[in-house]
Scaffold this motif. Sequence first.
Motif, mmCIF file in Angstrom:
data_model
loop_
_atom_site.group_PDB
_atom_site.id
_atom_site.type_symbol
_atom_site.label_atom_id
_atom_site.label_comp_id
_atom_site.label_asym_id
_atom_site.label_seq_id
_atom_site.Cartn_x
_atom_site.Cartn_y
_atom_site.Cartn_z
ATOM 1 N N UNK A 557 0.852 -1.188 0.000
ATOM 2 C CA UNK A 557 0.000 0.000 0.000
ATOM 3 C C UNK A 557 0.888 1.238 0.000
ATOM 4 N N UNK A 558 0.590 2.149 -0.910
ATOM 5 C CA UNK A 558 1.318 3.417 -1.001
ATOM 6 C C UNK A 558 0.431 4.534 -0.451
ATOM 7 N N UNK A 559 0.949 5.275 0.512
ATOM 8 C CA UNK A 559 0.236 6.428 1.085
ATOM 9 C C UNK A 559 0.948 7.689 0.598
ATOM 10 N N UNK A 560 0.216 8.574 -0.091
ATOM 11 C CA UNK A 560 0.836 9.726 -0.756
ATOM 12 C C UNK A 560 0.063 10.998 -0.435
ATOM 13 N N UNK A 561 0.788 12.090 -0.389
ATOM 14 C CA UNK A 561 0.190 13.413 -0.175
ATOM 15 C C UNK A 561 0.806 14.408 -1.160
ATOM 16 N N UNK A 578 -0.669 11.160 10.139
ATOM 17 C CA UNK A 578 -0.409 9.798 10.610
ATOM 18 C C UNK A 578 -1.549 8.916 10.088
ATOM 19 N N UNK A 579 -1.230 8.016 9.157
ATOM 20 C CA UNK A 579 -2.238 7.167 8.510
ATOM 21 C C UNK A 579 -2.099 5.744 9.060
ATOM 22 N N UNK A 580 -3.211 5.240 9.581
ATOM 23 C CA UNK A 580 -3.245 3.881 10.132
ATOM 24 C C UNK A 580 -4.087 3.005 9.214
ATOM 25 N N UNK A 617 -9.716 -2.297 2.006
ATOM 26 C CA UNK A 617 -8.839 -1.760 3.044
ATOM 27 C C UNK A 617 -9.621 -0.784 3.917
ATOM 28 N N UNK A 618 -9.310 -0.793 5.210
ATOM 29 C CA UNK A 618 -9.880 0.173 6.141
ATOM 30 C C UNK A 618 -8.732 1.013 6.697
ATOM 31 N N UNK A 619 -8.895 2.325 6.669
ATOM 32 C CA UNK A 619 -7.834 3.193 7.162
ATOM 33 C C UNK A 619 -8.443 4.466 7.742
ATOM 34 N N UNK A 620 -7.648 5.155 8.556
ATOM 35 C CA UNK A 620 -8.039 6.453 9.089
ATOM 36 C C UNK A 620 -6.799 7.328 9.190
ATOM 37 N N UNK A 643 -3.365 5.374 -1.206
ATOM 38 C CA UNK A 643 -4.229 6.075 -0.266
ATOM 39 C C UNK A 643 -3.797 7.531 -0.142
ATOM 40 N N UNK A 644 -4.777 8.429 -0.008
ATOM 41 C CA UNK A 644 -4.524 9.841 0.267
ATOM 42 C C UNK A 644 -4.979 10.143 1.682
ATOM 43 N N UNK A 645 -4.184 10.843 2.474
ATOM 44 C CA UNK A 645 -4.622 11.168 3.827
ATOM 45 C C UNK A 645 -5.834 12.089 3.810
ATOM 46 N N UNK A 646 -6.650 11.969 4.829
ATOM 47 C CA UNK A 646 -7.866 12.785 4.966
ATOM 48 C C UNK A 646 -7.567 13.881 5.990
ATOM 49 N N UNK A 647 -7.518 15.137 5.523
ATOM 50 C CA UNK A 647 -7.199 16.252 6.423
ATOM 51 C C UNK A 647 -8.405 16.575 7.282
ATOM 52 N N UNK A 648 -8.190 16.663 8.581
ATOM 53 C CA UNK A 648 -9.274 16.894 9.525
ATOM 54 C C UNK A 648 -8.911 18.079 10.410
#
Length: 654
Positions: A557-561, A578-580, A617-620, A643-648
């Motif tokens: 899994x690649x997490x990119x921003x 921080x992506x879990x 996949x499940x992520x937060x 996956x792209x991080x979700x800004x909160x």
Amino acid sequence: MLDRFRVPQARRFDWLDPVRVPLVPPVRRRLPIIWPDPVIPEWRRLWPPDPLGFPPLRPPNGLLRQEVTVPLAPTWAPADTDVYESADGLSSLVLPRYELAFDQVGVLDEPRVRIEERAGVPTMLITLLRTALPPGMGELPHVLSVSLTYRVPELVDVPFPEAVREDGGAVVVAALPLTSPGLRQQLLAAMSSLEAKPAVVVRRGVTVAIPNPMLLIEPPPPQTWTETALLMEWTAPPAPLLLSDAQRMRLGGGAAPGTVQGMRRLRIQHQGRGHPFWQDPARPERFYFLPDRFQLGRLPGSGRRPALDIRATSAAREEDLRVTVEFLARPVVSQERLAAAVPALAEEARRMGSQRPVTMEILADAQPVLRLGLPQGGAAPSALTERPQAQVDLETGVTHAETFTLEDFRLVHAALFGASLNVMNGEVRAGADDIPLELRLDHTAGDVLELTVLSVGAEELAARLVNIVESPVRVDRLEAAAVGGGLRVPLTVGGLPAGKTLAPREEAEITLAPTPLLPDGGAIALDQSGVTVLVDKAAIWASVFDDTAKPSLTREISVEAVPALFGGPGGDRVAVFVVTVEGASGSVRLSETELRAITTVRVPVRPLLVGGPIPPLRYRTETVWQSGGIGVSAWRETDATILLPVKTPPGSTS
């Protein structure tokens, strides 16, 4: 310079063991230490064999003469021609030899070789006589075994499992059950061929005390002995053992000198198809047949699950995934076909001079071969593939294991549930005949219904049927018979309409008429060939798939921003994302200086095997702001591998 010592057939030793303490104190000139002649005897045959084959360099610890409880051998390498001494020293013993017994038949002397029935099994018997012992000598205690050897051209050794000593040991009768007709023909053919060099080998096992080698040192140590088990072979004369034409024909049939008559092959029609039978020439009333087909079996015990095991291995990629399928296919024989063949077979037996009742059993072919339709590269097979490593027995069944790639296994999985006519179907080749093999979960070999008698009336009995398998069954036709005492009496089944469907563990009340008179050991047999299994895929898959090892597939899994994602309101910026990812080994962190991170997730392979999708996949995402606030997103699901991080916003948990 002359040798310091010279001993025929002996090795020279200067100082035997420089590592251990020497046998004599070291001096300026060391004296030689030698074995008595000879020290390297001929290799003897031990029972069990000696892994070294020569005496140790130091005399082994052994028993003193008064401690020995078995006969004593005269030499370190005893033979069956030696004279042994009893343990008490009062008598001399010799090991007897054996020779074949002969009978006079007409003007000929024939070896006492015969074939007779023992518990319904033809058994070859060979009689041997002990040779006379020399005057004043006793018999060395021994056990013996008997084998028949011959060359074809390699040496074949056929052991006789039973060797009985009679008349005080003067007579030995060796017995070999001929469990298949091919064995009888093979042995008789060997005993009619001079080139095969047939011979009867007698192996005699003895336990004797062997004198240990002694070192020539002063003072000489006392003689010690070692108890040893030996096996001594003797070929019983005459060798080669040849039968006359007349004796060979009496034992197994023969048409011409030097030949043995094979079994007669017959073909009897049933329902438009010819079925082969083989007639034993020595016992014309005995016939052999082949199974009608092989089908996927069911195992005994609760649930009678299919005799099928499926196992998968973990892998990093789908291309590396391997799935092993192991199965047991049982032979299926139509009793109706066999019963219909009895009149024709009885006529053939009478024509060959036998008035006995016809008996039948499955042919024990020595080398049946499995040929199976196997997918290749995700495509159905165009031909059958031989599987010589498969374990094939025409009477008990076919056991085999095959390993597939993921794309090939998906075809196998579909075929097991009836989606293909050639994948995982095949045949068992027995000689010139092919027996169909079918691996389908809706056509299995073995009972799926269980019968329990509830009560017995004057004209009929009441019984209960239970579906004991994991899937529903449809009863289109059910036949019953009372079997016992060599008889089979048909019974009429009542109370069960045609086409009745029974769910797993569902019961049905039936009647059987007329009330059978069952002898001791009798039973009621059900013909369940008219019962169809309505396959419950989920229940069957749960019973045959071995998930003990929890096989899994590794997904990267690649997490990119992107830089713009780090901006925020009022001049605040995101310090880190921080992506879990659920199931990953840990969280990943993204910053403005590190916009990409890689993690891996292990997902179960079970849904992949049956063509299902990979679980999502499940992520937060936890958003850490430079101002110190933290926002946490809700769990999200995706099938993507990027996956792209979700800004909160700070303090948010949406």
